[in-house]
Design an enzyme around this catalytic site. Structure first.
Site, PDB file in Angstrom:
ATOM      1  N   HIS A  91       0.828  -1.208   0.000  1.00  0.00           N
ATOM      2  CA  HIS A  91       0.000   0.000   0.000  1.00  0.00           C
ATOM      3  C   HIS A  91       0.868   1.267   0.000  1.00  0.00           C
ATOM      4  CE1 HIS A  91      -3.658   2.307   1.412  1.00  0.00           C
ATOM      5  NE2 HIS A  91      -2.682   3.114   1.811  1.00  0.00           N
ATOM      6  N   GLU A  92       1.804   1.318   0.928  1.00  0.00           N
ATOM      7  CA  GLU A  92       2.632   2.529   1.040  1.00  0.00           C
ATOM      8  C   GLU A  92       3.508   2.706  -0.191  1.00  0.00           C
ATOM      9  OE1 GLU A  92       1.964   4.709   3.175  1.00  0.00           O
ATOM     10  OE2 GLU A  92       0.696   3.445   4.448  1.00  0.00           O
TER      11      GLU A  92
HETATM   12 ZN    ZN Z   1      -2.727   5.109   2.300  1.00  0.00          ZN
END
Ligand code: ZN
Ligand code: ADP
Ligand code: MG
Length: 624
Positions: free
Chosen positions: A435-436
């Site tokens: 995600h990051e």
């Molecule tokens: Zn996020």
């Protein structure tokens, strides 16, 4: 064996107070002695009174030259001295009608002045003493302080203010928070030599706020600062300010600053500032915190009132900066904030090295390997872990703490942590990393976005499981339509990456979606950036002086059709952003996969670490 006095153990020593409780007894004794002496003096200097009947005889015999009448005594001067040389006689007054009645019977009578010393003592000194005793008893029970000391030192921050003059902790004892240490180093230099620092007219920030989750070493860092600078350390905990007597907290603050000023250069440390500095209530309903408010106001006043060049640095720590009263964060108060975050893998290894020094280690123990086992642990958890491992080894009867002890201890500590805090499993950590990295990769690809400063999967604060920090390259007051579109794409990049690599989306994007929706909504209703809706402002009007909550805001009266078109336009912006993010990431799938793996291994990646990735990301095409 030497017979010298044992060295004074390091640790908090009560501050020297000019006002010792024993003085109360001394004062009382002096008072009684004074009364007694006055009595003695009165009786010894004055002529011994004669009976009133005798005085009448002097009077009738015409032997008196003059008479002076007091409220208790009558003094007469004789025309010629008595045989023993006396020229004055004194008698105690007797009521006139009584004297007249007694006179004919030729009886000897005199007035008597009662000695009132004992009566005075009994009538007010004893009740006063009883009252004091009672008061101190209450004080002792309610405030947990001792006897008369507790009573008389109310407002003297006696038991609560800890002062240390010779702090033995240094920055070497605090590991894994290098950024925070670097920020504090400047203030350490200042404390070492305040005068030299003011040479060019610069002044230090008065207040520094250490912000970070519990157990990350904020308190330790504050003490280490005092140790590094070699200055006295005054510390007090916010919750201790909140006292039973109104005004006591404020008096404590005053006293604290007074003492600190007297021993400058020094550090004042207010731990758990949030307990004291919660935003003050507004309405009458939130009243009832007068004491806290007074204390807070006093703190603000003291901070404003002193000159930073005197060499007093005020540190405070909190893990809930969001509840603090905004007044505390204003310029000239705690205007510098230092983030003390949970350590990443390398940081954890450093913290472990500090604590492993205290135990006997087996040769198989590798701090880096233990650090790899402990994602999400804060410094205090690691200290606890080392202790648990040592306990396990002791129970085992081993000579040294070995790696299996650490593995077993990790399980125990994690079990304890899970009760009050999220500890991520391996799969979740992978999701967070993907995600990051998704956010970061989209940000690095799209032109005109702020450079990525740092990505991390170390949980921060309460909610965030990871974060991507972008560093604004300049202050911006204007944003163009394309910049806002890019910002939206970056926000959606996290979710797009999850969808792409994991094949499923998670709740991790909730916060991103809120932000994205807000931006898209503003683009449509405030900035007139959606052609379907036009350049009309549909922002809801809010009477600003009342500061009403959203629900009570006055709507400008949207027609149903307009509302529908706005919703559609907002949605279109968000959908488009998701599509763009997906396009960017699909083309850079390998970069995304590799980056996520690297992030998972290192837990944080800085701008420098990401340089080659950014370079590669810019090579491909950019969706319109
Ligand atoms: Zn996020
Ligand atoms: P906080 O004030 O942030 O809640 P503390 O400073 O009270 O945390 O930390 C408690 C203990 O945990 C410290 O006394 C120390 O033993 C250990 N500790 C916490 N953070 C660190 C760190 N960064 N480096 C070394 N030890 C730490
Ligand atoms: Mg603390």
């Amino acid at each position: 064996m030497s017979t010298n006095k044992p060295p004074v153990p390091p640790g908090p020593t009560p501050p020297q107070l000019p006002w010792k409780p024993v003085n109360l007894w001394l004062m009382l004794f002096a008072l009684v002695a004074l009364f007694w002496m006055r009595d003695l003096w009165v009786t010894s200097t004055e002529v011994k009174p004669i009976p009133y009947s005798e005085f009448l005889q002097y009077l009738k015999g015409g032997e008196l030259q003059s008479i002076s009448i007091g409220s208790q005594f009558i003094t007469g001067t004789l025309k010629k001295p008595e045989p023993d040389g006396r020229t004055r006689i004194v008698t105690t007054r007797v009521a006139t009608d009584l004297a007249r009645e007694l006179e004919p019977y030729n009886v000897r009578f005199e007035g008597v002045v009662e000695n009132t010393l004992l009566r005075d003592l009994l009538s007010w000194v004893v009740p006063a003493l009883l009252l004091l005793a009672f008061w101190s008893f209450i004080g002792k029970r309610m405030a947990g302080q001792g006897g008369f000391g507790g009573l008389l030192s109310v407002g003297k921050s006696r038991a609560k203010l800890h002062s240390e003059t010779d702090v033995q902790v240094s920055f070497d004892d605090v590991a894994g928070v290098d950024e925070a240490k670097a920020e504090l180093r400047e203030s350490v230099d200042f404390l070492k030599d305040p005068k030299a620092y003011g040479r060019l007219g610069a002044h230090m920030p008065k207040g520094i706020l250490l912000v970070g989750p519990p157990g990350t070493g904020k308190t330790l860092l504050a003490r280490a600062m005092a140790g590094e600078a070699g200055v006295p350390f005054f510390s007090i905990t916010g919750s201790e300010f909140v006292e039973m007597f109104v005004g006591v907290g404020a008096a404590r603050v005053r006293d604290l600053f007074e003492q600190a000023r007297a021993s400058a250069p020094c550090i004042i440390f207010i731990d758990e500032l949030d307990a004291l500095g919660r935003a003050r209530g507004v309405g009458p309903l939130t009243g009832g915190h007068d004491e806290k408010e007074q204390t807070l106001n006093q703190l603000l006043a003291e901070m404003d009132g002193f000159d930073a060049s005197t060499g007093v640095v005020i540190l405070a720590a909190t893990n809930r900066p969001e509840v603090l009263d905004p007044a505390l964060l204003r310029a000239g108060r705690f205007d510098r904030q230092v983030l003390v975050d949970r350590p990443d893998r390398k940081g954890r290894a450093d913290v472990l090295r500090v604590h492993l020094k205290k135990v006997t280690l087996g040769t198989d123990v590798d701090p880096d390997a233990v650090a790899a086992l402990t994602p999400g642990f804060a410094g205090a958890d690691l200290a606890n872990l080392v202790n648990e491992a040592a306990l396990l080894a002791t129970r085992r009867g081993a000579d040294a703490v070995a790696m299996p002890d650490f593995t077993a201890a990790v399980e125990r500590v994690v079990a304890g942590l899970e009760r009050h805090q999220r500890v991520l499993g391996a799969k979740e950590r992978h999701t967070v990393a993907v995600h990051e990295m998704g956010h970061a990769l989209v940000a690095m690809t799209l032109p005109g976005t702020d450079p990525v400063h740092k990505i991390s999967i170390v949980p921060r604060g309460v909610g965030a499981l990871g974060y991507t920090m972008q560093r604004p390259s300049e202050d911006r007051y204007l944003a163009s339509r394309s910049e806002l579109r890019n910002r939206l794409a970056v926000l959606l990049g996290g979710r797009a990456a999850e969808a792409l690599l994991i094949g499923e989306v998670s709740t991790g994007a909730a916060d991103d979606l809120v932000k994205a929706t807000d931006i898209a909504h503003d683009m449509v209703t405030r900035y007139g950036m959606a052609s379907e809706v036009g350049q009309v402002v549909y922002e809801r009007q809010r009477p600003s002086f009342l500061d009403l909550p959203d629900a009570m805001a006055l709507d400008r009266g949207l027609s149903e059709d307009t509302a529908r078109r706005i919703d559609a336009a907002v949605r279109a912006f968000v959908d488009e952003a998701f599509a763009r993010a997906t396009a960017v990431l699909t083309e850079r799938r390998t970069l995304l996969e590799q980056g996520a793996d690297r992030l998972l291994a290192h837990e944080t990646l800085t701008e420098a670490d990401l340089l080659p990735v950014a370079e590669a990301a810019r090579q491909g095409s950019v969706p319109a």
